[in-house]
Design a protein around this motif. Structure first.
Motif, mmCIF file in Angstrom:
data_model
loop_
_atom_site.group_PDB
_atom_site.id
_atom_site.type_symbol
_atom_site.label_atom_id
_atom_site.label_comp_id
_atom_site.label_asym_id
_atom_site.label_seq_id
_atom_site.Cartn_x
_atom_site.Cartn_y
_atom_site.Cartn_z
ATOM 1 N N THR A 422 0.817 -1.208 0.000
ATOM 2 C CA THR A 422 0.000 0.000 0.000
ATOM 3 C C THR A 422 0.855 1.264 0.000
ATOM 4 O OG1 THR A 422 -1.668 -1.183 1.269
ATOM 5 C CG2 THR A 422 -1.859 1.206 1.183
ATOM 6 N N GLY A 428 -1.958 4.075 -3.206
ATOM 7 C CA GLY A 428 -2.299 4.526 -1.871
ATOM 8 C C GLY A 428 -3.562 5.374 -1.837
ATOM 9 N N PHE A 430 -7.241 5.155 -2.045
ATOM 10 C CA PHE A 430 -8.250 4.110 -1.917
ATOM 11 C C PHE A 430 -9.649 4.635 -2.245
ATOM 12 C CE2 PHE A 430 -4.699 2.747 0.536
ATOM 13 C CZ PHE A 430 -4.702 1.363 0.463
ATOM 14 N N ILE A 461 -4.514 5.131 3.746
ATOM 15 C CA ILE A 461 -5.863 4.558 3.822
ATOM 16 C C ILE A 461 -6.790 5.521 4.556
ATOM 17 C CG2 ILE A 461 -7.261 2.704 4.811
ATOM 18 C CD1 ILE A 461 -4.999 0.779 4.306
ATOM 19 N N ASP A 531 -7.266 -0.152 -3.747
ATOM 20 C CA ASP A 531 -6.498 0.885 -4.428
ATOM 21 C C ASP A 531 -5.948 0.320 -5.727
ATOM 22 O OD1 ASP A 531 -4.633 -0.828 -3.417
ATOM 23 O OD2 ASP A 531 -3.273 0.712 -2.679
ATOM 24 N N ASP A 557 -1.509 -6.349 4.509
ATOM 25 C CA ASP A 557 -2.829 -6.511 3.907
ATOM 26 C C ASP A 557 -3.163 -7.998 3.769
ATOM 27 O OD1 ASP A 557 -5.223 -5.831 2.845
ATOM 28 O OD2 ASP A 557 -4.440 -4.836 1.056
#
Length: 707
Positions: A422, A428, A430, A461, A531, A557
């Protein structure tokens, strides 16, 4: 002496001092000062000969004037500001060379012209004497203080060689021993040619530090400050936090700040290497030194002086240039014992030639002088720092900030590049695909909780969630506190004492939903976010594979999402669902297999960035990640990763080439001179340009093709 030196109190008993010192021209000079400061009991000593800076912390009773006096007794000069310091006419090495050349030319001409006057010993003495005096003042003073400081430098060899030729000739003149005792031209030519080499060396070293000097120029601007409705022009150094400034089309932004009013397209190439202007609007941050290509705005100064991004980058680059790669230790070690060894070889050469052959005094002396003047410890001292300075400068101009010269060697044989997902391989940015609320829970209330919690975080996020919910109906929540937990998410407490947790982890049980929201440990909702992969990510992975480097995906993740991204990019080694401490274990495993570089951007990446051989952080990363990394990519374009690896590889190659030349030159030249195959004047010419060869090879890095 009134000096504008930086002195900062670290503790009650310790001062951090920074001095500007001119006159250093190679690593041997730096070693002399370093040894002096060590003898005085100073700590944290950092001597940068190219940047003309000396830093140390003083926790002893030694007074600053005493330290400055000691440095100046070594033959250097402590000044307020090297950029503003103009040496006296007779102190400038260029003028010394011209002066000596005027007297040396007739001495050389007597070897080819039949003019009787030029062959007269007294005429040659009078022509040589001014040159010899300059040589004594320039080389003799430096030689004496370097011996006194315990680190003999190259000037010792030049002084002994030229003085030997002069005294030999003077004795021949006084005793009227004939032409075979006249070597005034040797003495004068040695001094003149070495001064010529110093001129080229000085100019070349200045070019190696051009990257830092270019950045310093960006700081030297004026600012339009608004006071009581009127505009006054002041120096950017005089701007204070909270000042309101006007920046117009074509201006450089004077300091860091936030836009209060107006819009502009700002060129941030000096910071990121990216020439495309960035559009700035109200509340956007602007960086000091960037250029307004169109538009104008009113801003409030937030960071000034040494706190600006540009100042910190300059300071970081100076420290990086002074950080020695392990490969330099060999050069430094040899250079420190080089001069005594050469003097010993010259003495053996004289003795052996005089007593073991029929060469006589003249030939023996000339062989010994040739050994002295052809030897060049400076080439070894310049081999590494010049290459490092050029390499770091080229990296900086490409938006790559390397925190230490030793980092370059650390990545030379990289086997694994480990990526966080991410914000590193993905944008990045989202988007919320879906929010699944539990029975009896109001969606607007959920949105309000998410917004209230994620406003307290800088994670990509969190920012995306807040932006995605902006404008949608939601019930506001007032929080009492909120804290971020590495690799997990956010914990919060509202004014009524209710606790919340919003984050990822191994508790989520549905593949499409990767965030969970709890209130008082009761599940309220699950959020599905996603994303996009950065457009250049696939090309980067392919390039790394072509370079023989294995790409690895390491992320907190969900495993299935990591596999999906890895499959798209062609990454075969994947580690998902990893917490920060688990990332450390994974990095440790790869480090045992080979050199490992870690690239990340979040707080949860900070331990892994520190653990890896080299940690690389993205510019838009969290401050913790940036501090943990040894390399910062100011341009978020992933192609910078390959550029960084290529620059490091070629910088190390240049260092090895320089060291090979420096060692090979001396290993071959000294025996040739000792055996009598080299005239001292030819030796002086060769020595004078040996440094230039090393620096010239380093300067090739500025424009060298890296693929």
């Amino acid at each position: 002496m009134a000096l504008n030196n930086k002195v900062a109190l670290c503790t009650m008993a310790e001062q951090l001092v920074e001095l500007n010192v001119t006159g250093m021209h190679c690593n041997n000079c730096a070693l002399s000062i370093h040894k002096l400061l060590e003898k005085k009991g100073l700590n944290n000593i950092l001597v940068d000969f190219a940047g003309e800076e000396v830093k140390f912390s003083n926790n002893s009773t030694v007074q600053l004037p005493e330290i400055i006096k000691g440095i100046e007794q070594l033959g250097f000069k402590v000044v307020d500001d090297p950029a503003l310091h103009v040496p006296k006419f007779y102190e400038q090495v260029e003028n010394k060379f011209v002066f000596c050349a005027i007297f040396t030319a007739p001495l050389l001409m007597h070897m080819v012209l039949p003019w009787h006057a030029l062959h007269m010993p007294m005429v040659q003495l009078l022509l040589c004497l001014p040159v010899f005096i300059v040589g004594c003042l320039h080389f003799g003073k430096s030689a004496f203080h370097s011996i006194k400081g315990g680190v003999p430098n190259m000037d010792v060899l030049i002084f002994i060689g030229s003085t030997s030729a002069f005294i030999y000739s003077l004795v021949g003149t006084i005793q009227n021993l004939g032409e075979q005792y006249q070597f005034y031209e040797t003495c004068a030519t040695i001094i003149t040619l070495v001064l010529l080499g110093n001129v080229f060396e000085k100019r070349s070293v200045n070019q190696t530090t051009s990257a830092v000097k270019d950045l310093v120029k960006f700081q030297q601007v004026n600012a339009n400050r608004i006071i009581d409705g009127t505009v006054e022009v002041i120096n950017s150094r005089d701007v204070r936090p909270g000042d309101i400034l006007i920046v117009n089309h074509g201006d450089k932004v004077p300091v860091d700040g936030d836009i209060l009013e107006g819009t502009a397209a700002v060129n941030e190439a000096m910071l990121t290497g990216e020439s495309t202007p960035v559009d700035k609007v109200k509340y956007d941050k602007v960086i000091g030194g960037t250029i307004v290509q169109s538009g104008n705005f009113r801003m409030i100064a937030t960071k000034v002086g040494s706190n600006t991004v540009l100042s910190q980058i300059i300071e970081l680059m100076k420290k990086a240039q002074a950080a020695k790669p392990p490969v330099q230790k060999l050069g430094d070690k040899v250079a420190s014992i080089f001069v005594p060894a050469v003097i010993l070889i010259a003495a053996i050469t004289f003795t052996a030639t005089y007593f073991l052959s029929d060469a006589g005094l003249q030939k023996s002396l000339m062989n010994a002088i040739a050994v002295l003047v052809i030897s060049c410890p400076c080439a070894m001292g310049l081999a590494t720092p010049t290459a490092v300075m050029v390499g770091l400068g080229r990296a900086a101009k490409n938006g790559i900030l390397i925190k230490g010269g030793d980092t370059i060697e650390a990545v030379a044989s990289t086997k694994f590049v480990v990526f966080d997902k991410t914000g590193t391989l993905t944008t990045g940015k989202f988007s919320i695909n879906d929010i699944k609320v539990e029975d009896g829970v109001d969606l607007e209330h959920i949105r309000g909780i998410i917004t209230a919690i994620e406003e307290r975080s800088n994670h990509p996020i969190a920012k995306s969630l807040v932006d995605g919910l902006k404008g949608l109906p939601q019930t506001k929540l007032i929080l009492k506190s909120a804290t971020e937990e590495k690799g997990l998410g956010m914990r919060a407490e509202d004014v009524n004492g209710n606790t919340y947790f919003l984050g990822t982890g191994k508790t989520a049980n549905e593949d499409d939903f990767n965030l969970s929201l709890y209130k008082n440990q009761v599940l309220l909702a699950q959020i599905a976010i996603d994303d996009t992969i950065k457009p250049e990510a696939a090309t980067l992975i392919a390039q790394l594979k072509n370079m023989g480097i294995i790409p690895v995906l390491l992320s907190g993740d969900r495993k299935n999402r990591c596999l999906k991204v890895a499959k798209t990019l062609g990454i075969t080694e994947v580690h998902g669902d990893t917490l920060p401490d688990e990332k450390l274990s994974v990095i440790d495993i790869y480090k045992q297999k080979g050199k490992t570089v870690m690239i990340g951007d979040g707080i949860n990446d900070a331990p892994a960035l520190t653990k890896a051989d080299v940690g690389v952080s993205m510019n838009d990363a969290s401050q913790v990640a940036i501090q943990s990394a040894r390399v910062i990519l100011l341009n978020t374009d992933l192609n910078s990763v390959v550029k960084f690896l290529q620059i490091s590889k070629h910088t190390l190659l240049t260092i090895k080439q320089n060291l090979f030349w420096a060692f090979a030159y001396n290993v071959i030249a000294i025996p040739v001179a000792a055996l009598g195959f080299l005239n001292p004047m030819v030796g002086a010419l060769t020595m004078a340009f040996s440094d230039v060869v090393v620096i010239g090879n380093s300067l090739r890095l500025k424009r060298k093709r890296l693929d």
